[in-house]
Scaffold this active site. Structure first.
Site, PDB file in Angstrom:
ATOM      1  N   GLY A  87       0.819  -1.139   0.048  1.00 63.94           N
ATOM      2  CA  GLY A  87       0.119   0.056   0.102  1.00 63.94           C
ATOM      3  C   GLY A  87       0.899   1.168  -0.170  1.00 63.94           C
ATOM      4  N   GLY A 135      -0.050  -4.893   0.974  1.00 63.72           N
ATOM      5  CA  GLY A 135      -1.362  -4.516  -0.022  1.00 63.72           C
ATOM      6  C   GLY A 135      -1.316  -5.376  -1.203  1.00 63.72           C
ATOM      7  N   GLU A 158       5.689  -5.816   7.660  1.00 65.67           N
ATOM      8  CA  GLU A 158       5.117  -4.686   8.259  1.00 65.67           C
ATOM      9  C   GLU A 158       5.706  -4.486   9.711  1.00 65.67           C
ATOM     10  OE1 GLU A 158       2.448  -5.784   5.229  1.00 65.67           O
ATOM     11  OE2 GLU A 158       3.402  -6.817   6.665  1.00 65.67           O
ATOM     12  N   ASP A 166      -1.382  -7.053   7.954  1.00 65.00           N
ATOM     13  CA  ASP A 166      -2.871  -6.816   7.803  1.00 65.00           C
ATOM     14  C   ASP A 166      -3.415  -7.317   6.561  1.00 65.00           C
ATOM     15  OD1 ASP A 166      -1.868  -4.703   6.160  1.00 65.00           O
ATOM     16  OD2 ASP A 166      -3.228  -3.271   6.577  1.00 65.00           O
TER      17      ASP A 166
END
Length: 375
Positions: A87, A135, A158, A166
């Site tokens: 992301g 992402g 992350e 996530d």
């Protein structure tokens, strides 16, 4: 020569026709044969997902899902280096510093998209050629088919930037065999090529240079069922010999990974690694010591709880965690150290695992009332 007015009409007509294949667009959405094709088109940014891309992809998937003439959905990236490297984290960090609502909206829309892929009624084929992280994993791993190549580089890095794995990581990571998922989540270890298949993240392996032919064959299928698509992918998979002779990169360490990463707390994992003392264990200690202590604790609990939750419940939980990270210190410090100043020396607060209290971790998992993610 065209009269001026006609020339304008021709240009307008041309623009209208090329609208869906505008090569400067950040994401290309087109229908070819029986396939809806999503092409992530930010090669300079390694096809990182930004807010506007998410906002375009989601409604298109929903439309194709309802369309009787669309039989499958293909997602891929341009540029040859990355499928999608994650992301657009830096933009989110900038937004968080000035209190912009993008920190709420980005994660909300991204997780809604992840869920749409996980529940998609049409077969969804992700061609994860090149770098696939964060992402990028979210827009591929929840689909029916994930095709890796010798260029695939998978990671969920992350914890190194004060976040947690996530985009549904709490769902798919604990479901990988043994404790591989916990190991990947906590250390950010990178898997390459066929290992992405062997770990259970990809469903098929096909040489990168064969992907255009595979795509053409997928597009040419006449009203295919999921089985027909699986058969075609299998036939390509069976023909690819690259990297077949090598054993899984984590094979020799699996016993240790399964025992060391099955502990109930981060402190216990660290203790077990110290007691083990093997070169492998020492290397893991070194890696873990660089990560955000807060991220490590959140991540371990996220995976332990996610192991028995539905994808929807996991994404709801992860949305709460994302907002806790946006309120905290480590995410902004991690982005500074890794992406902005690139000094790779984040100053985490708190700086030690022992200083991250259970109460603090509990707080991160608390419902957000009206602001909870609704799926």
């Amino acid at each position: 020569r065209l009269k001026p007015i006609n020339r304008l009409q021709v240009i307008l007509q041309h623009l209208k026709m090329s609208k869906h294949i505008d090569s400067t667009a950040e994401v290309l959405l087109e229908k070819r044969g029986g396939a809806g094709i999503i092409t992530l088109n930010r090669p300079k940014a390694l096809n990182a997902l930004n807010f506007s891309m998410i906002q375009q992809i989601y409604p298109q998937i929903k439309t194709w899902e309802q369309d009787p003439e669309t039989f499958l959905i293909i997602i891929k990236g341009t540029g040859g280096k990355a499928f999608c490297a994650g992301g657009d984290i830096r933009v989110i960090a900038d937004a968080g510093k000035v209190g912009d609502k993008l920190t709420k909206d980005f994660f909300r829309e991204e997780y809604i998209l992840n869920n749409a892929i996980g529940t998609c009624k049409k077969p969804y084929v992700a061609l994860i050629d090149g770098i696939t992280m964060g992402g990028g994993v979210g827009v591929s791993v929840h689909g029916h088919f994930r095709v890796a190549t010798e260029k695939t580089l998978f990671a969920m890095p992350e914890t190194a930037i004060g976040l947690f794995p996530d985009v549904g990581g709490g769902y798919f990571l604990p479901r990988l065999s043994g404790k591989i998922g916990y190991y990947l989540a906590l250390t950010g270890f990178r898997l390459k090529g066929r290992d992405v298949l062997k770990a259970g993240i990809a469903t098929h392996f096909v040489e990168s240079e064969k992907l255009p032919a595979l795509e053409k064959d997928l597009i040419a299928l006449k009203s295919p069922s999921t089985e027909n698509i699986a058969d075609l992918l299998n036939s390509y998979h069976m023909k690819s010999k690259v990297g077949q002779e090598k054993e899984f990169v984590l094979d020799e360490h699996m016993e240790k990974i399964n025992s060391l990463f099955s502990a109930n707390s981060m402190e216990e994992i660290v203790k077990k690694l110290k007691q083990d003392g093997s070169p492998f264990a020492i290397k893991q200690l070194e890696t873990i010591s660089k990560m955000s202590p807060t991220s490590l604790k959140i991540t371990l609990r996220q995976l332990r709880e996610g192991a028995s939750m539905s994808l929807q419940d996991v994404l709801t939980m992860e949305y709460r965690l994302s907002q806790a990270c946006m309120r905290g210190h480590d995410f902004y410090e991690g982005v500074r150290a890794v992406l902005i100043d690139k000094d790779q020396s984040p100053r985490w607060k708190p700086a030690a695992l022992e200083e991250v209290s259970d109460e603090f971790v509990d707080d991160c998992f608390k419902p957000l009332g009206n602001n909870d993610l609704k799926l």
